[in-house]
Design a protein around this motif. Sequence first.
Motif, mmCIF file in Angstrom:
data_model
loop_
_atom_site.group_PDB
_atom_site.id
_atom_site.type_symbol
_atom_site.label_atom_id
_atom_site.label_comp_id
_atom_site.label_asym_id
_atom_site.label_seq_id
_atom_site.Cartn_x
_atom_site.Cartn_y
_atom_site.Cartn_z
ATOM 1 N N VAL A 15 0.849 -1.196 0.000
ATOM 2 C CA VAL A 15 0.000 0.000 0.000
ATOM 3 C C VAL A 15 0.881 1.242 0.000
ATOM 4 N N TYR A 16 0.367 2.330 -0.570
ATOM 5 C CA TYR A 16 1.087 3.602 -0.534
ATOM 6 C C TYR A 16 0.075 4.727 -0.400
ATOM 7 N N ASP A 19 -3.420 5.074 -2.258
ATOM 8 C CA ASP A 19 -4.484 4.071 -2.170
ATOM 9 C C ASP A 19 -5.675 4.573 -1.365
ATOM 10 N N PHE A 24 -8.892 -0.374 -0.159
ATOM 11 C CA PHE A 24 -7.979 -1.282 0.538
ATOM 12 C C PHE A 24 -8.761 -2.257 1.417
ATOM 13 N N GLN A 46 3.828 -1.203 3.821
ATOM 14 C CA GLN A 46 3.419 0.195 3.688
ATOM 15 C C GLN A 46 4.579 0.956 3.056
ATOM 16 N N LEU A 54 -6.135 6.112 5.722
ATOM 17 C CA LEU A 54 -5.610 4.841 5.238
ATOM 18 C C LEU A 54 -4.943 4.078 6.380
ATOM 19 N N ILE A 58 -5.898 0.293 7.701
ATOM 20 C CA ILE A 58 -4.915 -0.767 7.889
ATOM 21 C C ILE A 58 -4.997 -1.326 9.302
ATOM 22 N N ASP A 100 -3.271 -6.562 -5.255
ATOM 23 C CA ASP A 100 -3.183 -5.110 -5.215
ATOM 24 C C ASP A 100 -4.163 -4.561 -4.184
ATOM 25 N N ALA A 101 -3.884 -3.353 -3.726
ATOM 26 C CA ALA A 101 -4.641 -2.781 -2.620
ATOM 27 C C ALA A 101 -5.961 -2.146 -3.030
ATOM 28 N N ASP A 102 -6.330 -2.257 -4.313
ATOM 29 C CA ASP A 102 -7.604 -1.671 -4.736
ATOM 30 C C ASP A 102 -8.420 -2.615 -5.613
#
Length: 297
Positions: A15-16, A19, A24, A46, A54, A58, A100-102
């Motif tokens: 994740v960044y 996102d 997420f 991260q 975000l 998490i 992927d986070a999305d």
Amino acid sequence: MLSVDPIPFTLLISVYHGDSPRFFADAFTSAVVGQTRMPAEVVLVQDGPIAEDLAAAISAAIATSPVAVTHVVLQHNAGLATALTVGLAHASHDVIARMDADDVALPERFERQLPLIESGYDLVGTGMYEFDHEGRILGTRVPPVGRASIAAAARLRDPFNHPTVVYRSSAVQRAGGYRDLALMEDYLLFARMIQVGARVANLAEPLVMYRVDAGAYNRRGGWRLFASEVRLQRELHSGGFTTGYEHVRNVMVRGLYRFVPTVIRRPLYRLVFVRSVTLEEEQNVVIGNMGDEVVAS
């Protein structure tokens, strides 16, 4: 006949700051709680500083996860290749599932992929549905199936959908691991895995929902991507993966694509790589919001 215990595997997510917290949460839930075969653990990298919302998403995911989560925090945004390399180093298991986070994993994704890994494959990808922010199914990306078809396709394009893959970390390391190459680190890795003899396979069946936002086609163009393209093709040719003809062809065809206006790049990409879904397929894949979760069935 003795039964063989299922191989445990690690789910690897990066994740960044760009996102979405909600996306997420959807991705994490679909790939852990929503699976008919859950990962043994999650490694969540991260990649640099993130916003409070975000960070809260998490924390909530970790607190409610039915499996252990290793949360690795990089002090600076280092890019996907570095984040995944760090994540692989923190994984307890050799078998790694990428997410992927999305995106959204369909419920039987891992149940369908892991038997191939357990039978001896090193890298297994799948097809994927593309969908937009309103939940509309835009089409299907169907990858090449069979080693010969995969190897042939790899000489022009990435034969795997990166967000769908499950692989052996040991096979990744044998191929040299991820290298920092904007939006193409996966293509370079998978080509080198094929070259060093990794056993590879694809399931044509779409098992991941790939989210396509408004900027998806803009990010595939420009000088930065052209520079990555030139470097990628140089690596593939100097390593003996592509011939001189293929090298020149790829630089010209794929390089030119980076400078095509987005209004042309989008329909061109979809014409070549995305298959339209039938009404029956669309009805069988339901994307809807239930609280903060996206449910696919």
